[in-house]
Structures are given as structure tokens and as C-alpha cells.
Design a protein around this motif. Sequence first.
Motif, PDB file in Angstrom:
ATOM      1  N   UNK A  59       0.816  -1.220   0.000  1.00 31.86           N
ATOM      2  CA  UNK A  59       0.000   0.000   0.000  1.00 31.86           C
ATOM      3  C   UNK A  59       0.851   1.272   0.000  1.00 31.86           C
ATOM      4  N   UNK A  60       1.843   1.421   0.883  1.00 29.66           N
ATOM      5  CA  UNK A  60       2.660   2.647   0.831  1.00 29.66           C
ATOM      6  C   UNK A  60       3.425   2.808  -0.482  1.00 29.66           C
ATOM      7  N   UNK A  61       3.842   1.701  -1.075  1.00 35.55           N
ATOM      8  CA  UNK A  61       4.557   1.783  -2.350  1.00 35.55           C
ATOM      9  C   UNK A  61       3.644   2.325  -3.447  1.00 35.55           C
ATOM     10  N   UNK A  65       3.788   5.957  -5.534  1.00 32.39           N
ATOM     11  CA  UNK A  65       3.728   6.046  -6.988  1.00 32.39           C
ATOM     12  C   UNK A  65       2.662   7.063  -7.405  1.00 32.39           C
ATOM     13  N   UNK A  66       1.493   6.983  -6.764  1.00 31.45           N
ATOM     14  CA  UNK A  66       0.423   7.946  -7.064  1.00 31.45           C
ATOM     15  C   UNK A  66       0.856   9.367  -6.716  1.00 31.45           C
ATOM     16  N   UNK A  67       1.494   9.536  -5.563  1.00 34.38           N
ATOM     17  CA  UNK A  67       1.889  10.867  -5.108  1.00 34.38           C
ATOM     18  C   UNK A  67       2.932  11.492  -6.021  1.00 34.38           C
ATOM     19  N   UNK A  71       4.048   6.544 -12.419  1.00 32.73           N
ATOM     20  CA  UNK A  71       3.618   5.182 -12.716  1.00 32.73           C
ATOM     21  C   UNK A  71       4.411   4.592 -13.882  1.00 32.73           C
ATOM     22  N   UNK A  72       4.638   5.382 -14.915  1.00 35.87           N
ATOM     23  CA  UNK A  72       5.372   4.890 -16.079  1.00 35.87           C
ATOM     24  C   UNK A  72       6.805   4.517 -15.692  1.00 35.87           C
ATOM     25  N   UNK A  73       7.437   5.329 -14.850  1.00 32.85           N
ATOM     26  CA  UNK A  73       8.800   5.022 -14.407  1.00 32.85           C
ATOM     27  C   UNK A  73       8.828   3.729 -13.605  1.00 32.85           C
TER      28      UNK A  73
END
Length: 78
Positions: A59-61, A65-67, A71-73
Motif C-alpha cells: 500500500x505505501x509503495x 507512486x500515485x503521489x 507510474x510509467x517510471x
Amino acid sequence: MIDQSTGFSLPSNPAELRKIRNIFFEMSGLKQTIKDRQQDYKDFVETLSTEYDIPKKLIPKVAKIFAEHNYEDYIAEV
């Protein structure tokens, strides 16, 4: 007023003292906001974990990513 151990002194001007007090008051409010948001974060982790069986470590990962909008990276790394 001068503190002999630090050499720090507060201004004697009442207007400046009010400004200092107000800044500390705002900082205190920000600290409480941070504390509240940290609890909200923990509550969200618990909700996602219990209601949707998402592993707590994941969940934190995903939130990071969202923050960071990367996402593409992340997909490129995997």
C-alpha cells in the motif's frame, strides 16, 4: 529579554511579539494537521488491507507512486 546561554533575545516591541506568537500558533496548527493526516494515512492503509486484502507492505509503495505521478517510471523498472 536575553537568554545568557544562547545569546537569543526577544524583541521588546509588542507588535513584533504578537507576530512571533502568531507564527508559533500557526506552526502549532500545522503540527497538529500533520499528526491528524498521519493517522488518516494509517486508517486508509488499514481499510485497504482489511476490506480489499491488499498487502500492507504494498500500500505505501502504490501510494508513493500515485503521489509522485511516476507510474510509467515504476512500470519501466519492473
